[in-house]
Design an enzyme around this catalytic site. Sequence first.
Site, PDB file in Angstrom:
ATOM      1  N   GLN A 152      88.462  28.348  23.205  1.00 51.68           N
ATOM      2  CA  GLN A 152      89.178  26.595  22.560  1.00 51.68           C
ATOM      3  C   GLN A 152      90.015  25.850  21.640  1.00 51.68           C
ATOM      4  OE1 GLN A 152      85.245  24.766  24.269  1.00 51.68           O
ATOM      5  NE2 GLN A 152      84.525  27.313  23.690  1.00 51.68           N
ATOM      6  N   VAL A 154      92.620  26.199  18.437  1.00 57.07           N
ATOM      7  CA  VAL A 154      93.923  25.747  18.826  1.00 57.07           C
ATOM      8  C   VAL A 154      95.102  26.443  17.810  1.00 57.07           C
ATOM      9  CG1 VAL A 154      94.132  23.283  20.148  1.00 57.07           C
ATOM     10  CG2 VAL A 154      94.104  23.606  17.922  1.00 57.07           C
ATOM     11  N   HIS A 172      92.636  25.102  25.523  1.00 57.09           N
ATOM     12  CA  HIS A 172      93.150  23.978  24.800  1.00 57.09           C
ATOM     13  C   HIS A 172      94.559  23.524  24.728  1.00 57.09           C
ATOM     14  CE1 HIS A 172      88.471  23.572  24.906  1.00 57.09           C
ATOM     15  NE2 HIS A 172      88.822  23.230  26.240  1.00 57.09           N
ATOM     16  N   CYS A 180     108.256  26.624  28.050  1.00 59.52           N
ATOM     17  CA  CYS A 180     109.266  26.077  28.928  1.00 59.52           C
ATOM     18  C   CYS A 180     108.664  25.558  30.178  1.00 59.52           C
ATOM     19  CB  CYS A 180     110.642  27.266  28.648  1.00 59.52           C
ATOM     20  SG  CYS A 180     111.718  27.078  30.414  1.00 59.52           S
ATOM     21  N   CYS A 183     110.536  27.420  32.989  1.00 62.52           N
ATOM     22  CA  CYS A 183     110.429  28.635  33.629  1.00 62.52           C
ATOM     23  C   CYS A 183     109.144  28.883  32.963  1.00 62.52           C
ATOM     24  CB  CYS A 183     111.107  30.025  32.770  1.00 62.52           C
ATOM     25  SG  CYS A 183     111.300  30.818  30.786  1.00 62.52           S
ATOM     26  N   GLY A 247      80.616  31.276  18.100  1.00 60.85           N
ATOM     27  CA  GLY A 247      81.008  29.872  17.362  1.00 60.85           C
ATOM     28  C   GLY A 247      81.492  28.721  18.090  1.00 60.85           C
ATOM     29  N   THR A 248      80.707  28.590  19.508  1.00 63.09           N
ATOM     30  CA  THR A 248      80.876  26.994  20.113  1.00 63.09           C
ATOM     31  C   THR A 248      79.504  26.637  20.210  1.00 63.09           C
ATOM     32  OG1 THR A 248      81.916  26.585  21.957  1.00 63.09           O
ATOM     33  CG2 THR A 248      81.081  28.795  21.961  1.00 63.09           C
ATOM     34  N   ASN A 269      75.633  30.712  17.181  1.00 63.02           N
ATOM     35  CA  ASN A 269      76.083  30.283  16.989  1.00 63.02           C
ATOM     36  C   ASN A 269      74.403  29.663  15.838  1.00 63.02           C
ATOM     37  OD1 ASN A 269      77.990  28.123  16.920  1.00 63.02           O
ATOM     38  ND2 ASN A 269      76.576  26.349  17.576  1.00 63.02           N
TER      39      ASN A 269
END
Length: 309
Positions: A152, A154, A172, A180, A183, A247-248, A269
Amino acid sequence: CGLPETIDSERSIARKIDRLANLVKCSKYIVVLTGAGISTSAGIPDFRGPKGIWTLEKKQNKPGKKQKTDHAVTESKNANSSMISSVGINREPSSSLRNGTIKQSSQRKRNSNSISDTEVKPPSFSNAQPTYTHYALTKLASKGIIKYCITQNVDGLHRRSGLPREKQSILHGCVFTEKCETCGKEYFRDHDVGGVGCQKTGGKCEDEGCRGPLRDTVLDWEDELPEPDYGLAENHCEKADLVISLGTSLRIEPAGSLPLLARKFVIVNLQKTPKDNHASLLLRAKVDYVMKGLLERLDLCDGDFVLDD
């Protein structure tokens, strides 16, 4: 926001890592789901922890309570709260990790599992380096122990640790990736490409036969999760006899329910999650510490990397 963190005793953690190692050894198809908690030791703040982006923003905005400016989180109408968006639901405060100024806990004693209160300014995404957990997951994937990784995050740290793109679903988006429009080819850059909501970056596809416009890949709240990434994530979880959630908080949907598709799943966690009661094993410990213990029990600690201070 501001969910309390708890930690198991050293003896309890050791027993649980033993159990985790046994689960790994007995499983044939292991999938990992990662969240912001695996990147905090790289200096990137999480969202719901005591020093998390949303936690500090909530404190900053609390009526009648004055906050120090060095603890403030910069707000912006264009802020990438989208970093953990999911089909427009479970909206949270609109903080910007790219532009925010925040202090957070990052000092660690070598091989220590204690929670530190030392505050330092986190580095930018561009300066952040993969953590022990990132490298451990890449190693487990290279050995065929982990079949697939769903993230999740970025921050691009799975890519920087050497985990192949084809072995991960990036739900995410990534601040370093342009895609692109024509393509579908992706370009992983050394710099933050800017933008939120799959906007045009001004670049062109480098394929001479295409030259289509490039867009950023970081989702905004109303954006649907990308395909084929989300479909692959579901498929791999359905195949899995074990999903390890690292870790979520498992509070952002639909990603938070992916572990339920597997035969068994484990949660590592520091905070409670809505899925705790469904987990086969629950570890309240820092992910780097757990991953080091796991690799030791799998006889995979060969000095390639160490648990940093």
